[in-house]
Design a protein around this motif. Structure first.
Motif, mmCIF file in Angstrom:
data_model
loop_
_atom_site.group_PDB
_atom_site.id
_atom_site.type_symbol
_atom_site.label_atom_id
_atom_site.label_comp_id
_atom_site.label_asym_id
_atom_site.label_seq_id
_atom_site.Cartn_x
_atom_site.Cartn_y
_atom_site.Cartn_z
ATOM 1 N N ASP A 1 53.708 -8.228 43.507
ATOM 2 C CA ASP A 1 53.412 -7.522 42.254
ATOM 3 C C ASP A 1 52.037 -7.941 41.759
ATOM 4 N N THR A 2 51.248 -6.960 41.334
ATOM 5 C CA THR A 2 49.919 -7.254 40.795
ATOM 6 C C THR A 2 49.754 -6.578 39.440
ATOM 7 N N TYR A 3 48.802 -7.096 38.679
ATOM 8 C CA TYR A 3 48.618 -6.649 37.303
ATOM 9 C C TYR A 3 47.160 -6.301 37.029
ATOM 10 N N THR A 4 46.969 -5.388 36.108
ATOM 11 C CA THR A 4 45.653 -5.177 35.509
ATOM 12 C C THR A 4 45.691 -5.766 34.100
ATOM 13 N N LEU A 5 44.635 -6.506 33.765
ATOM 14 C CA LEU A 5 44.570 -7.201 32.479
ATOM 15 C C LEU A 5 43.314 -6.795 31.730
ATOM 16 N N SER A 6 43.373 -6.959 30.423
ATOM 17 C CA SER A 6 42.181 -6.771 29.595
ATOM 18 C C SER A 6 42.321 -7.629 28.345
ATOM 19 N N PRO A 7 41.232 -8.254 27.914
ATOM 20 C CA PRO A 7 41.260 -8.984 26.632
ATOM 21 C C PRO A 7 40.786 -8.134 25.468
#
Length: 885
Positions: A584-590
């Motif tokens: 499983d992989t994720y896209t992140l943003s702050p």
């Protein structure tokens, strides 16, 4: 003689060129060649060139743009606009000729200086773009998400895709404009000083040029103020109550930003009029506007005023004044962590559990309750099934498989290569890279087993024996979770006795993955790349050999797609043909506006973030090393931008083979994070959120959190079909009684098929605050209070065994809560835990027996017998089967 003198210089220049070429080849081109060959072996050559093109096109384009900007302004200043000779000089031939000589010398001389200076300045300015070229891709290829924030009315994708790059561009352009203004002004001054016979005043063109540069400074400063408005969305001064802007920021600081913009424009206009006006120069407008600008700049930094607003206006009426901003924070956080579709179910708990026990009294209900913890199984697998010293089990995964036409939850683990246990003399280059190249096979055991019986194996041994239908054609594992060295296979060694079936060199199958090394040229390059001469001189490496690199699956995925963030726990899938890993992989943003940042060390080494999506499922072939990316959340604007930037890299989820798609699950790390956020943000009205009366926390037992765990269970949502879900219990903060049980799954309740639409969702079963529901710590207290169970534990200790309490399983059972507590015995001499007993509890009743089913039947008998009796809180009744080991 002259020719002889030039020979040493020629030799020196040649040697220098050779050294430069060797260094460039070793540090640049060698890695480039190997990476290209590796991407080609994965059939991703187009993606490789596209990433390279983006990186160097954007970096080179930015550098060239800034070089042209600097060079153009320096060239204009030195060649055309700076010269302002007096009239008498132009009319006198001798003076004019002398003037032109000095002017030409200055122009050509300065060009030799400002050309390299322009290049150095361009590189200096462009360095931040080199590090953020991938963020630029999001800007160019992104699109709107369709979700707007309520403070400024912008689409949230603006903040995640465009705002960071706008901020970077604004800062770099402002620095560029200021540098140009001062350096071009200096150039004009030097030109005015060193070229003789000029008038006292600057040339009008020079004044206009400097004014234009000052105008750019003004524009970029104003742009900076406009962008600064958005920084209010990431304000944390109201924590821990809420995150984001509040009354003070929107009603006090935001107007000051607008006033600052207006006063700065007034300063710029007043300064221009003062500088360019030949007559009637008035200082007062410039002074007044400058004072106002400085005031508006300083006021937000003076804590007294905003503190007074907070103290005397906001704090006396906090909910009334902050209500829209608290609601903004709630909505943003819920959306940013993908908690919009949480289904809340009020579950009334009845004191009389007899009807639920009667309804659940079928053995099928207990055939998938995982009484074996994966943490305890790892030692058992290693002791019983590693078999050879160079094999090791690194982790145990949970999954469900169709076994004898029934869905069964199993634990499984891959038998991976690890030669560190071999004698030191055997850990040589040939053994490490040519012989002991891969793991072999896997093991599988049922999650539900009876105590005091040997471990039941669904898949075992190096011959891959299985009585349950497991059969794998190619059980070799070249890619896994371990720290793998590079391997070169096939080779000319006649390897005997390492793999489970003792294959000889002719029959061994090594997969299709790897970089071919058909020539001495490639052998030489790889010898340099690995800093190992044996790669070139070994006669055991043939033209059919391939080099397998980046064999750790997470390292492999990070190398391919560094913009994706990986879940900590990839898991193994067994198919009829071979093994696969699903990551499983994720896209992140702050940059999600007004969303609370995650306060976990969720991804070690990563910066904080406040937006997450499980956007991609990655499948890695354990034999060939092929990597396939499947988009699991098309609504994510980040992954859509990457998909637009890299066409052909990502596939849609329906393209995943059915044999793999039925093993998709809700990611453990994501669910843990979501529940920690939801523990506070489930209170979705500003009044409740401010009160925090119903804030939850992770349930605890033995001073440790009860982490989410996988369970195959029938919740009655799919006509009797069981779902593979994650369960997470939570308690009120600072209390031990149970508040809710969260359940996360991926089965579409309409299609009710593991091969149906992948539809992740969370259901929260909430309990009434008026009824006491025991939490894990309270159930453990009931267990410890039982004289019979305590006596049994003490007796085991006398025989040299250590009693270990496994993970407590908590299940909603109709209108009751069922607790299952496995008990393990571990010998002091060997690390092979044994499932010795199973404890079952409902309400205040506690039963211990050798099997889950027998314990439940005895609990049923007790409850039916005493259903009419009133059982006081805090009392416990325990039944322990009489045999003592």
């Amino acid at each position: 003689m002259q020719k002889l003198k030039s020979v040493p210089a020629l030799i020196g220049a040649t040697l220098l060129l050779v050294v430069v070429l060797i260094v460039a080849f070793h540090f640049i081109f060698l890695d480039l060649f190997v990476d290209l060959w590796w991407f080609q072996s994965l059939k991703l050559e187009g993606y490789f060139w596209l990433r390279l093109l983006y990186k160097y096109f954007l970096s080179g384009g930015v550098t060239l743009t800034f070089f042209v900007i600097f060079f153009f302004h320096f060239w204009v200043a030195s060649s055309y606009l700076g010269l302002n000779p007096r009239e008498e000089v132009l009319n006198n031939f001798t003076k004019n000729q002398r003037f032109q000589g000095f002017a030409d010398a200055f122009m050509y001389g300065s060009a030799k200086i400002y050309t390299p200076v322009s290049l150095l300045l361009a590189i200096f300015i462009a360095i931040p773009f080199y590090n953020q070229w991938e963020q630029s891709l999001l800007y160019f290829f992104g699109s709107d998400s369709g979700v707007k924030e309520t403070i400024y009315g912008n689409d949230v994708s603006f903040y995640m895709l465009s705002y960071p790059i706008y901020s970077l561009i604004q800062q770099e352009l402002l620095i560029t404009a200021m540098l140009l203004f001062f350096m071009v002004g200096t150039l004009y001054w030097l030109e005015h000083i060193f070229v003789p016979d000029q008038s006292r005043e600057f040339h009008m063109g020079a004044k206009i040029h400097l004014s234009i540069l000052m105008g750019f400074v003004v524009i970029f400063v104003v742009w900076g103020f406009l962008l600064h408005r958005f920084s209010l969305l990431y304000n944390n001064s109201h924590e821990p109550i809420f995150y984001g802007p509040g009354f003070t920021e929107i009603r006090y600081q935001l107007p000051l930003i607008w006033l600052g913009i207006a006063s700065f424009l007034a300063v710029a206009i007043a300064a221009s009029l003062y500088i360019f006006s030949d007559r009637h120069r008035i200082k007062s407008p410039l002074i007044i506007s400058s004072v106002l600008f400085v005031s508006f700049l300083i006021l937000p930094k003076i804590g007294f005023i905003p503190n007074s607003i907070q103290e005397y206006i906001v704090n006396p009426n906090p909910v009334k004044m902050e209500k829209p901003f608290i609601q903004h924070n709630i909505n943003a956080t819920i959306n940013a962590y993908d908690l919009n579709n949480v289904k809340n179910v009020d579950l009334p708990i009845k004191l009389n559990a007899a009807p639920d026990i009667e309804k659940w009294s079928t053995q099928a209900r207990f055939e998938n309750i995982p009484v074996w913890d994966r943490e305890y199984l790892l030692d058992s697998y290693q002791q019983l099934q590693a078999i050879r010293p160079y094999y090791k089990f690194l982790s145990v995964d949970e999954d469900q498989y169709s076994i004898l036409n029934q869905i069964r939850q199993v634990n499984l683990a891959a038998r991976e290569i690890n030669i560190l246990k071999l004698p030191k003399e055997a850990q040589n280059w040939e053994n490490t890279h040519l012989r002991y190249t891969h793991g072999y096979g896997a093991v599988a055991t049922p999650a539900a087993q009876d105590a005091e019986k040997p471990v039941v194996w669904h898949l075992r041994d190096l011959d891959m024996h299985s009585d349950m239908g497991f059969s794998v054609k190619y059980p070799d594992i070249y890619y896994g979770e371990g720290k793998y060295n590079y391997a070169i296979v096939p080779n000319n060694l006649n390897i005997k006795g390492i793999a489970g079936t003792d294959p000889d060199n002719e029959s061994a199958y090594h997969g299709k993955g790897g970089i071919p090394i058909p020539s001495y040229f490639r052998k030489a390059l790889f010898a340099v790349y690995f800093k190992e001469k044996n790669v070139f001189f070994s006669t055991n490496i043939s033209t059919e050999s391939k080099v397998k690199i980046y064999r750790n699956i997470q390292e492999r995925i990070k190398k391919l797609t560094p913009f994706l963030h990986l879940d900590k726990d990839p898991y193994l899938v067994i198919t009829q043909d071979r093994f696969y890993w699903i990551q499983d992989t994720y896209t992140l943003s702050p940059f999600y506006p007004a969303s609370k940042p995650a306060d976990d060390s969720f991804f070690p080494g990563q910066a904080k973030f406040n937006y997450i999506r499980n956007s991609v499922k990655v499948v890695v072939d354990a034999l060939d090393g092929d990597v396939d990316y499947y988009i699991s959340d098309p609504s994510d604007s980040l992954i859509q931008a990457y998909n637009n930037a890299y066409p052909g890299l990502f596939k849609s989820l329906p393209e995943m083979p059915e044999e793999l798609r039925k093993h998709l699950r809700y990611p453990r790390d994501l669910y843990y994070l979501q529940m920690k956020i939801f523990a506070k943000y489930h209170q979705q009205s500003p009044e409740l959120f401010y009160e925090q009366a119903e804030t939850w926390t992770q349930a605890q037992v033995r001073d440790a959190e009860v982490l989410p765990y996988y369970q195959t269970v029938n919740f009655g949502n799919c006509n009797g079909k069981e779902e593979f879900v994650m369960i997470n219990p939570m308690t009120p903060i600072n209390r031990d009684n149970l508040s809710m049980i969260g359940v996360a799954g991926v089965m579409d309740s309409k299609q009710c098929s593991r091969l149906g639409e992948y539809k992740p969702g969370i259901t929260v079963y909430k309990f009434s605050k008026d009824v006491q529901v025991n939490g894990p710590a309270q159930v453990e207290a009931l267990i410890n209070q039982s004289p019979e169970i305590s006596a049994q534990f003490s007796l085991w200790g006398k025989y040299g065994s250590t009693v270990e309490m496994g993970r407590m399983i908590i299940l909603p059972m109709g209108n009751s809560i069922l607790y299952v507590q496995p008990v393990y015995l571990t010998s002091v001499k060997t690390k092979i835990p044994e499932l010795s007993r199973v404890i079952v509890s409902i309400g205040n009743e506690v039963v211990m027996d050798t099997t889950l089913w027998s314990a439940f039947k005895r609990l049923k008998q007790t409850y039916l017998k005493d259903a009419a009796e009133s059982i006081g809180p805090g009392t416990s009744r325990a039944i322990v089967e009489p045999t003592v080991k």
